[in-house]
Design a protein around this motif. Structure first.
Motif, PDB file in Angstrom:
ATOM      1  N   THR A  54       0.809  -1.400  -0.097  1.00  0.00           N
ATOM      2  CA  THR A  54       0.071   0.080  -0.019  1.00  0.00           C
ATOM      3  C   THR A  54       1.030   1.241   0.114  1.00  0.00           C
ATOM      4  O   THR A  54       0.600   2.318  -0.820  1.00  0.00           O
ATOM      5  N   LYS A  55       1.974   1.196   0.868  1.00  0.00           N
ATOM      6  CA  LYS A  55       2.651   2.369   0.959  1.00  0.00           C
ATOM      7  C   LYS A  55       3.497   2.882  -0.586  1.00  0.00           C
ATOM      8  O   LYS A  55       3.419   3.839  -0.720  1.00  0.00           O
ATOM      9  N   ALA A  56       3.971   1.655  -1.162  1.00  0.00           N
ATOM     10  CA  ALA A  56       4.680   1.838  -2.286  1.00  0.00           C
ATOM     11  C   ALA A  56       3.833   2.168  -3.390  1.00  0.00           C
ATOM     12  O   ALA A  56       3.930   3.201  -4.103  1.00  0.00           O
ATOM     13  N   GLU A  57       2.429   1.970  -3.636  1.00  0.00           N
ATOM     14  CA  GLU A  57       1.413   2.218  -4.485  1.00  0.00           C
ATOM     15  C   GLU A  57       1.096   3.704  -4.220  1.00  0.00           C
ATOM     16  O   GLU A  57       1.004   4.743  -4.792  1.00  0.00           O
ATOM     17  N   LYS A  58       0.706   4.171  -2.837  1.00  0.00           N
ATOM     18  CA  LYS A  58       0.577   5.586  -2.346  1.00  0.00           C
ATOM     19  C   LYS A  58       1.584   6.304  -2.729  1.00  0.00           C
ATOM     20  O   LYS A  58       1.559   7.655  -3.441  1.00  0.00           O
ATOM     21  N   LEU A  59       3.125   6.183  -2.621  1.00  0.00           N
ATOM     22  CA  LEU A  59       4.093   7.049  -3.005  1.00  0.00           C
ATOM     23  C   LEU A  59       4.201   7.347  -4.316  1.00  0.00           C
ATOM     24  O   LEU A  59       4.539   8.084  -4.883  1.00  0.00           O
ATOM     25  N   LYS A  60       3.878   6.112  -5.166  1.00  0.00           N
ATOM     26  CA  LYS A  60       3.948   6.097  -6.511  1.00  0.00           C
ATOM     27  C   LYS A  60       2.827   7.053  -7.380  1.00  0.00           C
ATOM     28  O   LYS A  60       3.079   7.775  -7.938  1.00  0.00           O
ATOM     29  N   ASN A  61       1.692   6.989  -6.560  1.00  0.00           N
ATOM     30  CA  ASN A  61       0.582   8.024  -7.034  1.00  0.00           C
ATOM     31  C   ASN A  61       0.814   9.281  -6.657  1.00  0.00           C
ATOM     32  O   ASN A  61       0.721  10.314  -7.080  1.00  0.00           O
ATOM     33  N   GLN A  62       1.537   9.382  -5.361  1.00  0.00           N
ATOM     34  CA  GLN A  62       2.026  10.833  -4.932  1.00  0.00           C
ATOM     35  C   GLN A  62       2.964  11.417  -5.814  1.00  0.00           C
ATOM     36  O   GLN A  62       2.688  12.489  -6.033  1.00  0.00           O
ATOM     37  N   GLN A  63       3.861  10.566  -6.058  1.00  0.00           N
ATOM     38  CA  GLN A  63       4.916  11.249  -7.262  1.00  0.00           C
ATOM     39  C   GLN A  63       4.382  11.505  -8.518  1.00  0.00           C
ATOM     40  O   GLN A  63       4.750  12.704  -9.176  1.00  0.00           O
ATOM     41  N   ARG A  64       3.462  10.605  -8.948  1.00  0.00           N
ATOM     42  CA  ARG A  64       2.723  10.759 -10.171  1.00  0.00           C
ATOM     43  C   ARG A  64       1.834  12.273 -10.330  1.00  0.00           C
ATOM     44  O   ARG A  64       1.865  12.917 -11.186  1.00  0.00           O
ATOM     45  N   GLU A  65       1.227  12.425  -9.105  1.00  0.00           N
ATOM     46  CA  GLU A  65       0.562  13.391  -9.063  1.00  0.00           C
ATOM     47  C   GLU A  65       1.217  14.842  -9.024  1.00  0.00           C
ATOM     48  O   GLU A  65       1.029  15.935  -9.756  1.00  0.00           O
ATOM     49  N   PHE A  66       2.354  14.821  -8.154  1.00  0.00           N
ATOM     50  CA  PHE A  66       3.277  15.923  -8.245  1.00  0.00           C
ATOM     51  C   PHE A  66       4.001  16.198  -9.516  1.00  0.00           C
ATOM     52  O   PHE A  66       3.965  17.496  -9.805  1.00  0.00           O
ATOM     53  N   GLU A  67       4.356  15.091 -10.225  1.00  0.00           N
ATOM     54  CA  GLU A  67       4.767  15.625 -11.419  1.00  0.00           C
ATOM     55  C   GLU A  67       3.931  16.238 -12.493  1.00  0.00           C
ATOM     56  O   GLU A  67       4.171  16.912 -13.420  1.00  0.00           O
ATOM     57  N   LYS A  84      -4.361  33.810 -11.046  1.00  0.00           N
ATOM     58  CA  LYS A  84      -5.030  33.363 -10.176  1.00  0.00           C
ATOM     59  C   LYS A  84      -5.083  31.852  -9.784  1.00  0.00           C
ATOM     60  O   LYS A  84      -5.278  31.432  -8.606  1.00  0.00           O
ATOM     61  N   MET A  85      -5.267  31.302 -10.896  1.00  0.00           N
ATOM     62  CA  MET A  85      -5.387  29.629 -11.095  1.00  0.00           C
ATOM     63  C   MET A  85      -4.211  29.200 -10.246  1.00  0.00           C
ATOM     64  O   MET A  85      -4.404  28.219  -9.490  1.00  0.00           O
ATOM     65  N   LEU A  86      -3.016  29.703 -10.911  1.00  0.00           N
ATOM     66  CA  LEU A  86      -1.776  29.129 -10.009  1.00  0.00           C
ATOM     67  C   LEU A  86      -1.733  29.295  -8.803  1.00  0.00           C
ATOM     68  O   LEU A  86      -1.496  28.339  -7.967  1.00  0.00           O
ATOM     69  N   GLU A  87      -2.057  30.493  -8.106  1.00  0.00           N
ATOM     70  CA  GLU A  87      -2.190  30.650  -6.572  1.00  0.00           C
ATOM     71  C   GLU A  87      -3.157  29.686  -6.124  1.00  0.00           C
ATOM     72  O   GLU A  87      -2.971  29.381  -4.737  1.00  0.00           O
ATOM     73  N   LYS A  88      -4.192  29.350  -6.540  1.00  0.00           N
ATOM     74  CA  LYS A  88      -5.095  28.442  -5.897  1.00  0.00           C
ATOM     75  C   LYS A  88      -4.653  26.986  -5.981  1.00  0.00           C
ATOM     76  O   LYS A  88      -5.404  26.217  -5.178  1.00  0.00           O
ATOM     77  N   LEU A  89      -3.883  26.553  -7.068  1.00  0.00           N
ATOM     78  CA  LEU A  89      -3.352  25.411  -6.769  1.00  0.00           C
ATOM     79  C   LEU A  89      -2.763  24.758  -5.291  1.00  0.00           C
ATOM     80  O   LEU A  89      -2.027  25.548  -5.194  1.00  0.00           O
ATOM     81  N   PRO A  90      -3.316  23.442  -4.904  1.00  0.00           N
ATOM     82  CA  PRO A  90      -2.658  22.895  -3.732  1.00  0.00           C
ATOM     83  C   PRO A  90      -1.116  22.759  -3.845  1.00  0.00           C
ATOM     84  O   PRO A  90      -1.044  22.535  -4.910  1.00  0.00           O
ATOM     85  N   GLU A  91      -0.386  23.030  -2.919  1.00  0.00           N
ATOM     86  CA  GLU A  91       0.974  23.043  -3.100  1.00  0.00           C
ATOM     87  C   GLU A  91       1.447  21.302  -2.912  1.00  0.00           C
ATOM     88  O   GLU A  91       1.174  20.982  -1.521  1.00  0.00           O
ATOM     89  N   LEU A  92       1.784  20.679  -3.784  1.00  0.00           N
ATOM     90  CA  LEU A  92       1.926  19.170  -3.663  1.00  0.00           C
ATOM     91  C   LEU A  92       3.732  19.106  -3.553  1.00  0.00           C
ATOM     92  O   LEU A  92       4.475  19.971  -4.223  1.00  0.00           O
TER      93      LEU A  92
END
Length: 709
Positions: A417-430, A461-469
């Motif tokens: 689960t942790k490996a999959e979670k980290l993979k998804n987190q990295q994918r979202e960040f990229e 404004k859209m960039l400012e509202k994006l959550p910081e990953l």
């Protein structure tokens, strides 16, 4: 200052004692810390609002002014009457005739202002200078008071936020929740923050495995809970198995039974009533009370308690004869087993176990795994044993980067689960980084284009509202590296018809015929007391066989890691100084390089050994052992204080090592990683078995089945 305290008590009669002490502590620092009542309000106003049920902000500010007046009676400023306008003013008409009515407007807005309310720049500058001097003096005094005259250990501290609802329920005694929630808490060790704004939820009846790298605070967290520095509902009983049982004349079985205080008190009452009746006392109430005691004993199944305690002791390796021995006759390791038996017997609402498999042999570990799978209350266990973590926990708590993440399932599920979670987190960040770059390119391109101005502004404004990953922080891989061993021509080590007996005539083993080479990866297993450590000492020549012959190559150099090696380190010096004392005359860089081979790098090498975690101390012990450039390693329980990643690294290091290895361990994962030959100690002999650890585990499980019957 007592007057201030009395005034606070009179204004807030229901104030909590802790909050009262906090407020009084601030006031005790002195009136010079506060220039006016506003500063005092900033310091304690929020706390007073918490305890005030129906007071407004103005009332709280008046209380702060009154407190300052008590603290500064000679400088208290009289609060004069409020200034009000004598007649209504119509601002609209005045604004219409602005030129003719300028002086009138001034008379209202400018001339009426009290000069006493204006800030005197010079006074303000002097006040700031005084405050700066005061703070510097306090810092200097604090530094002088903390100047160490001798090395001393830092202590751990904890803080947490408790909801008002839970606090009120605790005060009323109406909190009957079985689940444990510790929310928004911090834990620090000295100046190092271990956990910050962390949350921990333990559901009743579930079994939690707490995992994480060495030195992150797993053991500290357990101690914070058991010492009540992290608060949990007061009705929940907590037991932390940390210290061994004190040795005295109490038999081991009775020591376990004494944990059930309810049963012990009832039995004591029964004996007292019985003696009174037997002595001829004719009070009829004695018989009634005795009957009630018997009913209560029957309800708690007191008659079954000795059998249950005996089963637990037997599972942990105590024979029937050992159960009757006084506790003072047992070694420290057996007393720790006794402490574990007492905890299992008493069944607290929350059981905290820190590395429970360290003191157990393989047979006892298998029994404990089976026993804990039916544990009826909440369990929180720190363990490095992969098989134990795959068998016992229903949930895994992962401590990392100053927080705790919860995962359902055992350790194997956690890893997936942790490996999959980290993979998804990295994918979202990229993906977000690519999106940001694309939008930024549009902004840079059309920033000065008037026709696209509105589009550019909306994009910004859209960039400012994006959550910081954040990018995934990869944990630094643990690497252990043993030094290269000088090659030797065989034969290397041979035991021929070796027997060993102590002076009391107790034979440990006899007729041992075994050999080892520089390619050997031998694991020795067996029950505690079967002679594993004795065999290691014979192999190294520290003990002489009673019979038989030990042959060893003349250039054979042993590196010995004792199971008590960590406890025998000098705790008052740094790791570098420890290596210097053991092997003097080398450059400091060589000691640091040696420590770095075992993951003790940077400031860790300069900290006192006492301030290191158990796993870090083990690495220092490895580094010290290898300073003598051994070509044959003898490792007695080397995994006791290592985390899972370090055990994995140890297995890889052993496999890469060019010398021979004899290993005593109960860690199934490590044995499977490195074992090429399995020696089993037991029944007065040492034999090599075919089939490796799988075969040995089958033998042990059959023995446990026979015991259960």
């Amino acid at each position: 200052m007592a007057t201030c305290g009395e005034y606070i008590k009179s204004e807030f009669p229901s104030i909590d004692e802790d909050l009262y002490q906090y407020v009084e502590g601030i006031l005790a620092s002195g009136a010079d810390d506060f220039e006016d009542s506003n500063e005092l309000y900033d310091a304690i106003g929020e706390v007073l609002h918490e305890v005030a049920e129906n007071k407004s902000e103005i009332e709280i500010r008046n209380i702060c002014e009154r407190l300052l007046g008590i603290m500064k009676p000679d400088k208290a400023l009289p609060s004069g009457p409020a200034k009000v306008l004598s007649t209504p003013v119509h601002l609209g008409s005045m604004a219409a005739s602005l030129e003719t009515n300028v002086e009138e407007i001034k008379s209202i807005w400018v001339m009426s202002r009290d000069d006493a309310l204006k800030v005197d720049a010079k006074k303000l500058e002097k006040a700031e200078a005084r405050l700066q001097q005061k703070q510097e003096k306090r810092s200097q005094d604090l530094a002088n008071s903390r100047a160490p005259v001798a090395p001393r250990l830092e202590s751990a501290t904890a803080s947490q936020v408790t909801s008002k609802k839970e606090a009120k329920m605790e005060d009323k005694g109406s909190n009957r929740a079985q689940d444990i929630r510790i929310e928004n808490f911090d834990v620090a060790y000295g100046n190092r923050v271990l956990l910050t704004a962390a949350d921990l939820t333990l559901a009743f009846g579930r079994r939690y495995g707490l995992v994480g790298r060495n030195g992150l605070g797993k053991t500290t967290l357990l101690r914070m809970i058991s010492s009540a520095q992290l608060r949990i509902p007061s009705h929940i009983s907590v037991l932390h198995v940390e210290q061994e049982v004190v040795g005295d004349d109490t038999p081991a079985l009775q020591s376990v039974l004494q944990c059930d205080t309810v049963r012990e008190n009832l039995l004591q009452r029964e004996r007292h009533l019985q003696s009174q009746i037997n002595s001829g006392c004719s009070d009829p109430s004695l018989g009634t009370e005795l009957s009630e005691v018997y009913v209560q004993l029957q309800n708690i199944e007191a008659d079954r308690a000795p059998a249950r305690a005996s089963i637990i002791l037997n599972g942990l390796g105590f024979s029937s004869e050992m159960q009757q021995r006084p506790t003072k006759q047992f070694s420290g390791g057996w007393r720790m087993r006794l402490a574990l038996a007492r905890a299992l017997f008493s069944r607290p609402d929350l059981l905290l176990l820190d590395e429970p498999t360290n003191m157990l042999d393989v047979k006892a570990i298998i029994w404990l795994e089976n026993y804990l799978q039916n544990w009826p209350t909440t369990l929180l266990v720190v363990s490095h044993d992969r098989h134990f973590l795959d068998t016992v926990p229903t949930d895994i708590l992962h401590l990392h980067t100053q927080r705790i993440d919860s995962y359902r399932g055992n350790y194997e599920n956690f890893e997936k689960t942790k490996a999959e979670k980290l993979k998804n987190q990295q994918r979202e960040f990229e993906a977000q980084q690519q999106h940001r770059a694309h939008v930024q390119e549009f902004i840079d391109r059309f920033r000065y284009n008037a026709n696209r101005a509105s589009s550019v502004q909306s994009k910004i404004k859209m960039l400012e509202k994006l959550p910081e990953l954040k990018a995934v922080e990869k944990e630094v891989e643990v690497v252990l590296k043993f030094p290269e061993a000088d090659p030797l021509s065989p034969p290397i080590l041979q035991l021929n018809e070796v027997s060993f007996s102590y002076e009391q005539g107790v034979t440990i083993f006899s007729g041992v015929n075994l050999g080892a080479t520089l390619e050997s990866r031998i694991c020795i297993v067996g029950d505690n007391g079967a002679g594993k450590t004795t065999l290691l000492k014979i192999i190294m020549g520290l003990l002489t066989p009673t019979r038989g012959v030990r042959h060893a190559h003349r250039n054979l150099k042993f590196g010995y890691f004792s199971q008590h090696h960590v406890d025998q380190l000098d705790m008052s010096v740094s790791s570098v100084e420890l290596l210097q004392a053991a092997h003097p005359g080398k450059p400091v860089e060589e000691y640091r390089r040696q420590l770095g081979s075992f993951g003790v790098t940077g400031d860790l090498a300069l900290q006192t050994v006492a301030s290191l975690s158990g796993g870090q101390k083990s690495r220092v012990a490895f580094a010290k052992m290898c300073m003598g450039a051994p070509n044959f390693l003898v490792l007695d329980e080397p995994t006791n204080h290592l985390d899972i990643e370090s055990i994995e690294a140890l297995g890889k290091a052993i496999n890469k090592y060019t010398g021979g290895v004899v290993l005593v361990s109960h860690d199934e994962r490590l044995i499977r990683m490195v074992c090429r030959e399995l020696w089993v100690c037991g029944s007065g002999s040492v034999r090599s078995i075919e089939g490796g650890f799988d075969e040995y585990r089958r033998i042990v499980e059959r023995e446990l089945e026979v015991q259960a019957k």
